[in-house]
Design a protein around this motif. Structure first.
Motif, PDB file in Angstrom:
ATOM      1  N   ARG B 357       0.853  -1.189   0.000  1.00  0.00           N
ATOM      2  CA  ARG B 357       0.000   0.000   0.000  1.00  0.00           C
ATOM      3  C   ARG B 357       0.875   1.220   0.000  1.00  0.00           C
ATOM      4  O   ARG B 357       1.685   1.413   0.893  1.00  0.00           O
ATOM      5  CB  ARG B 357      -0.894  -0.002   1.254  1.00  0.00           C
ATOM      6  CG  ARG B 357      -2.309  -0.360   0.944  1.00  0.00           C
ATOM      7  CD  ARG B 357      -3.352  -0.136   2.013  1.00  0.00           C
ATOM      8  NE  ARG B 357      -2.964   0.075   3.364  1.00  0.00           N
ATOM      9  CZ  ARG B 357      -2.855  -0.897   4.269  1.00  0.00           C
ATOM     10  NH1 ARG B 357      -3.056  -2.156   3.931  1.00  0.00           N
ATOM     11  NH2 ARG B 357      -2.543  -0.614   5.508  1.00  0.00           N
ATOM     12  N   ALA B 408       3.133   3.900   4.326  1.00  0.00           N
ATOM     13  CA  ALA B 408       3.454   2.875   3.319  1.00  0.00           C
ATOM     14  C   ALA B 408       3.551   1.492   3.959  1.00  0.00           C
ATOM     15  O   ALA B 408       4.078   1.342   5.056  1.00  0.00           O
ATOM     16  CB  ALA B 408       4.773   3.219   2.631  1.00  0.00           C
ATOM     17  N   ARG B 409       3.011   0.487   3.278  1.00  0.00           N
ATOM     18  CA  ARG B 409       3.112  -0.904   3.726  1.00  0.00           C
ATOM     19  C   ARG B 409       3.714  -1.704   2.589  1.00  0.00           C
ATOM     20  O   ARG B 409       3.143  -1.751   1.499  1.00  0.00           O
ATOM     21  CB  ARG B 409       1.735  -1.520   3.945  1.00  0.00           C
ATOM     22  CG  ARG B 409       0.950  -1.057   5.088  1.00  0.00           C
ATOM     23  CD  ARG B 409       1.447  -1.623   6.396  1.00  0.00           C
ATOM     24  NE  ARG B 409       0.511  -1.217   7.412  1.00  0.00           N
ATOM     25  CZ  ARG B 409       0.369   0.034   7.812  1.00  0.00           C
ATOM     26  NH1 ARG B 409       1.134   0.971   7.292  1.00  0.00           N
ATOM     27  NH2 ARG B 409      -0.533   0.349   8.707  1.00  0.00           N
ATOM     28  N   HIS B 411       4.920  -5.541   2.408  1.00  0.00           N
ATOM     29  CA  HIS B 411       5.149  -6.841   3.035  1.00  0.00           C
ATOM     30  C   HIS B 411       5.378  -7.890   1.953  1.00  0.00           C
ATOM     31  O   HIS B 411       4.762  -7.841   0.895  1.00  0.00           O
ATOM     32  CB  HIS B 411       3.935  -7.260   3.875  1.00  0.00           C
ATOM     33  CG  HIS B 411       3.855  -6.549   5.199  1.00  0.00           C
ATOM     34  ND1 HIS B 411       2.864  -6.803   6.109  1.00  0.00           N
ATOM     35  CD2 HIS B 411       4.663  -5.622   5.758  1.00  0.00           C
ATOM     36  CE1 HIS B 411       3.057  -6.042   7.182  1.00  0.00           C
ATOM     37  NE2 HIS B 411       4.131  -5.310   6.987  1.00  0.00           N
TER      38      HIS B 411
END
Lengths: 164, 503
Positions: B357, B408-409, B411
């Motif tokens: 994201r 911000a993501r 993973h």
């Protein structure tokens, strides 16, 4: 109900006991946490401890578990057997990262000194030398110039250390 | 103006160039290697052509295949982006010889500026101050030259760029290995192992000036960018304006950059890089004959779309505005998000972006090359995206960028986001008090201690709980990522892990 995760250089032991009603007792490395956990959507978890509320976002990727807690990110790896440790015990020299083999400086049967460069890897803009961790004899070289290797690939194997 | 343009690149820059093409109503043509099949830049473009195997030399660096793709697609022009063939004079010449337009400077200009020694001479001739340096044919001569310049010296590849093949040497004992290594990297990367020496300025700042030239002798500038926050000569955070440059200095640096642009009759967008010494003197470092990675900060403070200007100059041979019409307003800061592990010496990472994201702030721009579900491979530069924040002043821009990075993501692939977040919270960064070596000298050790510290117990607990509750389903193990597929799964073998009460 216990498991273990690799956290950088450490192994974290964790034990979870459900106490019903969304309440859990979690013991991490011997430290006990009493909490309630409520699953939200898409890997998100609402955790309430004595200290407050935290939203955790957990994503699995292979053996890795990415976790976002507050505004911090952590990556843990499920402990999955002892193969890696066995390979190191065999004197396997692993690529520390994905890259391209640029030079192979040793061949099977070579006597090498501790610290001697055995293989050169280019990853991005840097050349990384894989060096002998000890003095010994090369058993096998699994690297070819120009070959793309993944991190963790055993590039060179040394003969088992002679006793004495 | 062209009707169709081939973008000879990949990743975020290919996506960014396509956006301007589409905005102007032009058709975009993407190219891709086997490793990039289905990559974001191929999904954004109107058409996409396969180049060949993942290895850059067989795909993105194969000029013949790129020109062939341009011909097949009916494109009239080629935009090279940055990296790959962007500063390859032979490619620029081949594009023009094929009857296409190369969106960038002329092959001669690329060649002149690409040879860092020739560029130094050109700069000196244009009245631009240069860093003291020396050239020599062999190691013995280089050793004598280094002694004369005085250590520390920088060993640089003559055809280098972006820090590639560049090594700082602190005494004569290190010189041989540094020269050999730089020659090898330079030969592999640029096909020419020539190196030269430059004096290392002590704690300099890196400040560069964006220029635009019409190719007929007129050139203008679009102010400066501060790029001192570097790790091993790789820029990490860039901003405009520079907190170290006042109006008088800005005017002098800009005038020097424009003088060089005019002297070489520069065509298109380019960047004149300077080292700013602590005494306020500045020295020409090199001229980059392409769009820079960090160009968005200039775009945000000036409101000028640099890709659009590149297209206009390439198509019309004229600058669309005068110097007086360029104004800088406010402050912009960019952070480069890389797939690299800051806790493990920034080793490049690969894998699938299981969760992704990007931030959505009102004053935040994200130039991205990937979306959720995309794979990051080991074949290319690990830059995933650039996050750029704008504000009326530096403090506001910093605050917005910090918030955007927190939001911000990413993973599934380890990134340098924790490093960027810590960097932006550092007092020295907030005060603008840093130089090109500051990260390595004063920031990295503390950060590494933090990054390698144990995760909080609650984080470990959260992972175990998510797993127990069946929430951590993500990407399947990537092939060859070091995770042995046949290893016993402790969470399967420990069958009672899943509590019956949770059904």
């Amino acid at each position: 109900m216990q498991g273990a995760y690799r956290d950088g250089a450490r192994v974290r032991a964790v034990e979870v006991t459900s106490e019903g009603g969304g309440r859990f007792r979690v013991v991490v490395d011997g430290a006990e946490l009493q909490l309630t956990a409520e699953p939200l959507e898409a890997g998100r978890l609402r955790i309430v401890t004595a200290e407050g509320v935290a939203i955790a976002e957990v994503t699995g990727a292979g053996n890795r578990r990415f976790v976002r807690l507050g505004n911090l990110d952590f990556v843990l790896e499920r402990e999955a057997g002892s193969r890696r440790r066995a390979s190191q015990a065999d004197g396997g020299l692993e690529a520390p990262m994905p890259g391209v083999v640029t030079r192979v400086l040793a061949a099977a049967g070579d006597a090498v000194k501790k610290g001697q460069a055995l293989v050169a890897l280019e990853a991005m803009k840097m050349e990384h030398l894989i060096r002998a961790p000890r003095t010994g004899r090369v058993k096998r070289v699994n690297a070819k110039v120009g070959e793309m290797v993944q991190g963790g690939t055993a590039l060179v194997e040394l003969e088992a250390e002679a006793a004495g | 103006m062209f009707k169709k343009v081939l973008i000879a690149n990949r990743g975020e820059i290919a996506c960014r160039v396509a956006s301007t093409l589409h905005e102007l109503g032009l058709r975009s043509v993407a190219v891709y290697s086997e490793a990039d099949r289905g990559a974001l830049h191929t999904r954004i473009a109107d058409e996409a052509f396969a180049l060949g195997p993942a290895e850059p030399r067989a795909s993105y660096l194969d000029g013949g295949k790129l020109i062939e793709a341009a011909r097949k697609s009916g494109a009239q022009a080629v935009h090279p982006g940055y990296g790959f063939l962007a500063e390859n004079a032979d490619f620029a010449a081949a594009v023009e010889a094929a009857g296409l337009t190369f969106i960038g400077p002329t092959a001669d200009q690329i060649r002149a500026m690409g040879d860092k020694r020739a560029a130094r001479a050109l700069a000196a001739k244009a009245g631009v101050p240069v860093v003291p340096g020396a050239e020599a044919a062999d190691l013995a001569a280089l050793t004598r030259a280094a002694a004369k310049i005085g250590y520390p010296v920088m060993v640089k590849a003559a055809l280098g760029g972006g820090g590639k093949g560049m090594r700082a040497v602190h005494d004569a004992g290190e010189l041989a290995e540094a020269v050999e290594s730089a020659q090898r990297v330079a030969t592999a990367a640029f096909g020419d192992g020539t190196v030269y020496l430059e004096k290392c300025l002590e704690r300099p700042r890196h400040v560069e000036v964006q220029v635009l030239g019409d190719g007929r002798g007129d050139a203008i500038h679009l102010f400066e960018r501060e790029c001192s926050l570097q790790r091993r000569h790789q820029k990490v955070i860039e901003e405009s304006p520079s907190p170290a440059v006042d109006e008088a200095l800005r005017a002098r640096m800009a005038a020097a950059a424009v003088a060089l642009g005019r002297a070489v009759r520069y065509h298109g967008a380019g960047t004149v890089e300077f080292l700013l010494d602590r005494d306020g003197s500045f020295h020409f470092l090199e001229m980059n004959t392409r769009l820079q990675v960090e160009h968005p900060v200039t775009e945000l403070v000036t409101g000028v779309d640099l890709v659009r200007q590149q297209l206009v100059v390439a198509a019309e041979g004229a600058l669309p505005f005068t110097q007086d019409q360029v104004r800088a307003r406010g402050h912009a800061i960019e952070a480069r998000v890389y797939a690299e592990d800051p806790a493990r010496e920034f080793l490049p990472q690969s894998g699938e972006l299981a969760r992704l994201r990007w931030p959505h702030g009102a004053f935040v721009r994200v130039d991205r090359g990937v979306e959720e579900g995309d794979r990051v491979t080991v074949h290319y530069d690990p830059l995933l995206a650039k996050i750029i924040a704008y504000g009326p002043d530096r403090a506001t821009a910093l605050q917005r960028l910090t918030g955007a990075l927190d939001e911000a993501r990413v993973h599934g692939v380890v990134t340098n986001l924790p490093f960027l977040r810590a960097l932006l919270r550092d007092g020295a960064v907030r005060q603008g008090a840093f130089d090109t070596e500051w990260i390595g000298r004063e920031f990295l050790a503390g950060f590494t201690a933090l990054a390698t510290a144990p995760a909080p117990e609650l984080a470990v607990a959260a992972v175990a709980l998510a797993e127990m509750l069946g929430l951590a389903q993500g990407a399947a193990p990537a092939s060859g990522n070091g995770a042995p597929a046949s290893a016993p799964d402790p969470f399967v073998t420990l069958g009672h892990w899943r509590h019956p009460g949770l059904g």
